[in-house]
Enzyme design. Structure first.
Site, PDB file in Angstrom:
ATOM      1  CB  SER A 215       5.013   7.459  -2.710  1.00  0.00           C
ATOM      2  OG  SER A 215       4.487   8.764  -2.529  1.00  0.00           O
ATOM      3  NE  ARG A 219      -0.355   4.653  -2.428  1.00  0.00           N
ATOM      4  CZ  ARG A 219       0.302   5.799  -2.289  1.00  0.00           C
ATOM      5  NH1 ARG A 219       0.300   6.676  -3.282  1.00  0.00           N
ATOM      6  NH2 ARG A 219       0.951   6.096  -1.184  1.00  0.00           N
ATOM      7  CG  ASN A 223      -1.874  -1.511  -6.139  1.00  0.00           C
ATOM      8  OD1 ASN A 223      -2.392  -2.359  -5.435  1.00  0.00           O
ATOM      9  ND2 ASN A 223      -1.238  -0.457  -5.633  1.00  0.00           N
TER      10      ASN A 223
END
Length: 295
Positions: A215, A219, A223
């Site tokens: 994660s 992440r 983005n």
């Protein structure tokens, strides 16, 4: 490369695919193309080169700030470096209570923040600037005409960073608790020391380490990849406008939309690239801080 009609150049889909393609090599330094989702026999040379260059730039900027530090009223550059350093140190004090550990972890977190910010900031460059330069330079050196210059939009880069953070966490687990203490924690937390629960505890610990690492990297990648793709779509608007310029047609308004959308997204993206660097840094501090805590 400009977005042109299919008869005179690449289609919109081909344009995006070209810009998303990496300059890939195997470990014999031969040009290859990745065919499987996961292939550890190849690496993205462009991501590696840009990451190293920007990492060196970040270290040089921090070194320059420390070298030129003076007492009294600081200049703007020194003030910026001091503000970042104090910000990271204050965040570190909140999650890592061992002052000795902070002497290493705080500079590490500051370096991570600056490095990721610089890599993210590459997304603010014009989409076609570096690929156009490489269009002439790459083939002249015998390399393919592909160059992707946003390292954090490459999953191998972000997962590499998160795995590095995992290694730091594992080192601090052993350093703070001892090999025996950490091994005991692996099989007794979170459900207790009953031997029947050891396999479940160990499995939960492994799942936690894997989940945090994946994660952490995903992440940042998600983005930045989304932001990169939006810039490409905005660039296509401008390309269509430039190719079919006619004030009496709808293509004219694509040019207006290109300028407005590009400006708004670039301004908003400044917040995104800074926020993503800050989040990655904070999670690094939190995960290392958790390694200091005993369950």
């Amino acid at each position: 490369m400009a977005a042109e009609t299919a008869a005179n150049g690449p289609t919109a889909g081909a344009y995006i695919q070209h810009h998303l393609h990496h300059l890939q090599k195997n470990f014999s330094f031969e040009t290859v193309t990745q065919k499987d989702i996961i292939d550890f026999s190849i690496f993205n040379l462009d991501s590696v080169v840009w990451s190293i260059l920007l990492g060196a730039l970040g270290c040089w900027l921090l070194w320059l700030g420390a070298r030129k530090a003076t007492s009294g009223v600081p200049g703007r550059f020194q003030a910026a470096v001091e503000i970042m350093s104090e910000m990271v140190e204050n965040q570190a004090k909140g999650v890592i209570h061992n002052a000795k550990s902070r002497k290493l972890v705080s500079p590490l977190a500051l370096t991570v923040f600056v490095w990721i910010f610089l890599m993210n900031a590459m997304d603010l460059l014009p989409v076609d600037l570096i690929p156009t330069i490489w269009h002439s330079a790459g083939p002249a050196m015998g390399e393919p005409d592909v160059m992707r210059f946003l390292p954090t939009a490459d999953l191998s880069t972000t997962l590499g960073l998160s795995v590095s953070v995992l290694i730091v966490c594992l080192v601090y687990n052993v350093k703070m608790k001892g090999a025996g203490g950490w091994a005991h924690e692996l099989v007794t937390a979170p459900f207790g020391a009953n031997p029947l629960l050891w396999p479940i505890n160990f499995l939960m610990q492994i799942i936690e380490f894997v989940a945090k690492t994946v994660s952490h990297g995903m992440r940042l990648f998600g983005n930045m990849f989304a932001g990169e793709l939006v810039f490409m779509l905005i660039a296509l608007m401008g390309g269509v406008w430039a190719w079919q310029f006619n004030p009496l047609s709808g293509g004219f308004w694509l040019g207006v939309g290109h300028v407005i959308a590009g400006s708004v997204w670039a301004i908003f993206h400044i917040l995104i690239i800074t926020l993503q660097a800050f989040i990655f840094m904070m999670l690094t501090l939190i995960y290392v801080g958790q390694a200091h805590d005993a369950h």
